[in-house]
Design a protein around this motif. Structure first.
Motif, PDB file in Angstrom:
ATOM      1  N   GLU A 194       0.821  -1.207   0.000  1.00  0.00           N
ATOM      2  CA  GLU A 194       0.000   0.000   0.000  1.00  0.00           C
ATOM      3  C   GLU A 194       0.862   1.267   0.000  1.00  0.00           C
ATOM      4  O   GLU A 194       0.530   2.257  -0.654  1.00  0.00           O
ATOM      5  CB  GLU A 194      -0.943  -0.003   1.210  1.00  0.00           C
ATOM      6  N   ILE A 195       1.971   1.233   0.731  1.00  0.00           N
ATOM      7  CA  ILE A 195       2.876   2.391   0.763  1.00  0.00           C
ATOM      8  C   ILE A 195       3.436   2.656  -0.636  1.00  0.00           C
ATOM      9  O   ILE A 195       3.464   3.802  -1.100  1.00  0.00           O
ATOM     10  CB  ILE A 195       4.014   2.165   1.788  1.00  0.00           C
ATOM     11  N   VAL A 196       3.864   1.608  -1.331  1.00  0.00           N
ATOM     12  CA  VAL A 196       4.404   1.783  -2.697  1.00  0.00           C
ATOM     13  C   VAL A 196       3.317   2.326  -3.619  1.00  0.00           C
ATOM     14  O   VAL A 196       3.556   3.238  -4.423  1.00  0.00           O
ATOM     15  CB  VAL A 196       4.980   0.457  -3.254  1.00  0.00           C
ATOM     16  N   ARG A 197       2.106   1.786  -3.493  1.00  0.00           N
ATOM     17  CA  ARG A 197       1.008   2.224  -4.367  1.00  0.00           C
ATOM     18  C   ARG A 197       0.693   3.702  -4.141  1.00  0.00           C
ATOM     19  O   ARG A 197       0.450   4.465  -5.087  1.00  0.00           O
ATOM     20  CB  ARG A 197      -0.229   1.354  -4.111  1.00  0.00           C
ATOM     21  N   GLU A 198       0.738   4.140  -2.894  1.00  0.00           N
ATOM     22  CA  GLU A 198       0.497   5.556  -2.608  1.00  0.00           C
ATOM     23  C   GLU A 198       1.542   6.439  -3.285  1.00  0.00           C
ATOM     24  O   GLU A 198       1.216   7.474  -3.877  1.00  0.00           O
ATOM     25  CB  GLU A 198       0.526   5.811  -1.104  1.00  0.00           C
ATOM     26  N   LYS A 199       2.811   6.028  -3.214  1.00  0.00           N
ATOM     27  CA  LYS A 199       3.871   6.846  -3.808  1.00  0.00           C
ATOM     28  C   LYS A 199       3.713   6.941  -5.323  1.00  0.00           C
ATOM     29  O   LYS A 199       3.985   7.982  -5.914  1.00  0.00           O
ATOM     30  CB  LYS A 199       5.255   6.281  -3.469  1.00  0.00           C
ATOM     31  N   VAL A 200       3.279   5.844  -5.945  1.00  0.00           N
ATOM     32  CA  VAL A 200       3.038   5.875  -7.399  1.00  0.00           C
ATOM     33  C   VAL A 200       1.965   6.917  -7.710  1.00  0.00           C
ATOM     34  O   VAL A 200       2.125   7.761  -8.604  1.00  0.00           O
ATOM     35  CB  VAL A 200       2.618   4.491  -7.939  1.00  0.00           C
ATOM     36  N   PHE A 201       0.853   6.872  -6.959  1.00  0.00           N
ATOM     37  CA  PHE A 201      -0.224   7.843  -7.187  1.00  0.00           C
ATOM     38  C   PHE A 201       0.253   9.275  -6.977  1.00  0.00           C
ATOM     39  O   PHE A 201      -0.045  10.173  -7.754  1.00  0.00           O
ATOM     40  CB  PHE A 201      -1.397   7.559  -6.237  1.00  0.00           C
ATOM     41  N   MET A 262       8.233   3.033   5.122  1.00  0.00           N
ATOM     42  CA  MET A 262       8.250   1.674   5.689  1.00  0.00           C
ATOM     43  C   MET A 262       9.109   1.614   6.953  1.00  0.00           C
ATOM     44  O   MET A 262       8.732   0.988   7.943  1.00  0.00           O
ATOM     45  CB  MET A 262       8.768   0.665   4.656  1.00  0.00           C
ATOM     46  N   GLU A 263      10.274   2.257   6.909  1.00  0.00           N
ATOM     47  CA  GLU A 263      11.162   2.250   8.071  1.00  0.00           C
ATOM     48  C   GLU A 263      10.488   2.919   9.268  1.00  0.00           C
ATOM     49  O   GLU A 263      10.615   2.453  10.404  1.00  0.00           O
ATOM     50  CB  GLU A 263      12.484   2.947   7.734  1.00  0.00           C
ATOM     51  N   LYS A 264       9.735   3.975   8.991  1.00  0.00           N
ATOM     52  CA  LYS A 264       9.023   4.680  10.056  1.00  0.00           C
ATOM     53  C   LYS A 264       7.918   3.797  10.639  1.00  0.00           C
ATOM     54  O   LYS A 264       7.742   3.711  11.853  1.00  0.00           O
ATOM     55  CB  LYS A 264       8.427   5.971   9.466  1.00  0.00           C
ATOM     56  N   LEU A 265       7.166   3.115   9.771  1.00  0.00           N
ATOM     57  CA  LEU A 265       6.051   2.283  10.212  1.00  0.00           C
ATOM     58  C   LEU A 265       6.522   1.001  10.904  1.00  0.00           C
ATOM     59  O   LEU A 265       5.997   0.601  11.936  1.00  0.00           O
ATOM     60  CB  LEU A 265       5.150   1.927   9.022  1.00  0.00           C
ATOM     61  N   PHE A 266       7.548   0.350  10.337  1.00  0.00           N
ATOM     62  CA  PHE A 266       8.002  -0.938  10.863  1.00  0.00           C
ATOM     63  C   PHE A 266       9.045  -0.817  11.979  1.00  0.00           C
ATOM     64  O   PHE A 266       9.321  -1.770  12.681  1.00  0.00           O
ATOM     65  CB  PHE A 266       8.581  -1.810   9.736  1.00  0.00           C
ATOM     66  N   GLY A 267       9.646   0.367  12.091  1.00  0.00           N
ATOM     67  CA  GLY A 267      10.637   0.582  13.140  1.00  0.00           C
ATOM     68  C   GLY A 267      11.930  -0.187  12.923  1.00  0.00           C
ATOM     69  O   GLY A 267      12.570  -0.636  13.883  1.00  0.00           O
ATOM     70  N   SER A 268      12.328  -0.357  11.656  1.00  0.00           N
ATOM     71  CA  SER A 268      13.601  -1.041  11.370  1.00  0.00           C
ATOM     72  C   SER A 268      14.133  -0.586  10.018  1.00  0.00           C
ATOM     73  O   SER A 268      13.437   0.091   9.260  1.00  0.00           O
ATOM     74  CB  SER A 268      13.393  -2.562  11.344  1.00  0.00           C
ATOM     75  N   LYS A 269      15.356  -0.975   9.702  1.00  0.00           N
ATOM     76  CA  LYS A 269      15.927  -0.692   8.390  1.00  0.00           C
ATOM     77  C   LYS A 269      15.203  -1.532   7.331  1.00  0.00           C
ATOM     78  O   LYS A 269      14.819  -2.675   7.589  1.00  0.00           O
ATOM     79  CB  LYS A 269      17.424  -1.028   8.365  1.00  0.00           C
ATOM     80  N   VAL A 270      15.037  -0.939   6.153  1.00  0.00           N
ATOM     81  CA  VAL A 270      14.377  -1.645   5.044  1.00  0.00           C
ATOM     82  C   VAL A 270      15.266  -1.583   3.809  1.00  0.00           C
ATOM     83  O   VAL A 270      15.799  -0.523   3.460  1.00  0.00           O
ATOM     84  CB  VAL A 270      12.997  -1.013   4.732  1.00  0.00           C
ATOM     85  N   TRP A 271      15.441  -2.724   3.162  1.00  0.00           N
ATOM     86  CA  TRP A 271      16.116  -2.790   1.864  1.00  0.00           C
ATOM     87  C   TRP A 271      15.016  -3.087   0.851  1.00  0.00           C
ATOM     88  O   TRP A 271      14.360  -4.125   0.913  1.00  0.00           O
ATOM     89  CB  TRP A 271      17.164  -3.903   1.868  1.00  0.00           C
ATOM     90  N   LEU A 272      14.801  -2.143  -0.064  1.00  0.00           N
ATOM     91  CA  LEU A 272      13.649  -2.241  -0.968  1.00  0.00           C
ATOM     92  C   LEU A 272      14.087  -2.248  -2.424  1.00  0.00           C
ATOM     93  O   LEU A 272      14.873  -1.405  -2.847  1.00  0.00           O
ATOM     94  CB  LEU A 272      12.711  -1.049  -0.714  1.00  0.00           C
TER      95      LEU A 272
END
Length: 294
Positions: A194-201, A262-272
């Motif tokens: 959902e986060i990726v889809r929002e950024k696309v929009f 994602m990092e803010k929501l999940f509270g960890s580093k993200v490799w995307l």
């Protein structure tokens, strides 16, 4: 918990772009539901949970109901709204200042007669003549279908606590369904898509039709880092360069802003890692919609 503990479900309904997802995010206290100016941004029935000492509000964010552009996807979204109206304890009906139009009246007609409806008039901060609001509230009260009418501004967080209080009497007395620290029924894989889809929009503006989807092809935890592999699905070859942008600049921006959220929501580093793939006619393809959870 004592016998006065209340817990119930509230469907947030209304037309596209009236502020339903923004309102859900406010109630939950974090960004769960994606928002953009494009109609029908919300596609999934998402639960957002707000727990206070004696009350648990379970909000159901529904897609915006619409009577036009009815492809298979939109018909399915309308069906989601219709189902939600029948299964909740109270309806939070969100509108903008003005008269109830054909779509609003259609939504109202689908709500079971015994279900209480609290009306929130959003974006009242945009009204130049505040005197008009009183006349408008009186007119809406005359319909005789609303238990309460609360003028609000979701964007400015105005009058939202009274809105919570207006919903509380209609929640049944029962124990909490979810743990007090739970915010949603959705998993991280869903929230990442959902986060990726929002950024696309948000980053493609009006140039890209809204018939895009996001599929998380792999989601793993490695040494405290979430490694996420996502595919943005478009239904035409010509849409692909719109997302990638010149020299891949736009796709990089989509990826960077998604990762930060994602990092803010999940509270960890993200490799995307994100790529774009073409799946022609997916918005009218039953199998494609099913595979994407729609």
């Amino acid at each position: 918990m004592d016998h006065k503990t209340k817990c119930g479900t509230i469907a947030i309904v209304g037309q596209p772009n009236v502020g339903k997802s923004t309102l859900l995010n406010y109630f939950v206290g974090t960004k769960l539901s994606i928002t953009s100016r494009k109609a029908q941004t919300t596609r999934y029935q998402l639960l957002g949970i707000h727990s206070s000492p004696n009350t648990q509000y379970i909000f159901v964010d529904t897609p915006g109901y619409q009577l036009k552009h009815l492809n298979m996807l939109n018909r399915g979204l309308n069906k989601t709204v219709q189902q939600a109206l029948k299964e909740v304890d109270v309806i939070l009906f969100l509108i903008e200042p003005g008269v109830l139009d054909q779509t609003d009246l259609k939504i109202l007609s689908m709500i079971p007669g015994e279900t209480p409806v609290v009306l929130a008039i959003n974006k009242v901060d945009l009204l130049k003549d505040k005197n008009k609001l009183l006349g408008y509230i009186k007119e809406l009260d005359g319909i005789g279908r609303f238990q309460s009418i609360v003028p609000t501004s979701v964007k400015k967080s105005n009058n939202l606590e009274p809105l919570m209080q207006a919903l509380k009497p209609f929640l049944p007395e029962q124990e909490f369904i979810f743990k007090e620290d739970e915010l949603t029924d959705k998993n991280e894989r869903f929230l990442a898509a959902e986060i990726v889809r929002e950024k696309v929009f948000r980053l493609t503006g009006q140039e890209l039709p809204y018939s895009i989807a996001v599929e998380i092809e792999k989601f793993e935890h490695v040494d405290g880092i979430r490694r996420i592999f996502a595919a943005i699905i478009v239904d035409r070859d010509t849409h692909k360069p719109m997302i990638i942008g010149k020299n891949g600049k736009r796709l990089k921006e989509i990826s960077t802003t998604s990762r930060m959220d994602m990092e803010k929501l999940f509270g960890s580093k993200v490799w995307l890692e994100i790529w774009v793939k073409v799946q022609k006619g997916w918005a009218d393809d039953q199998r494609a919609l099913k595979s994407l959870g729609l």
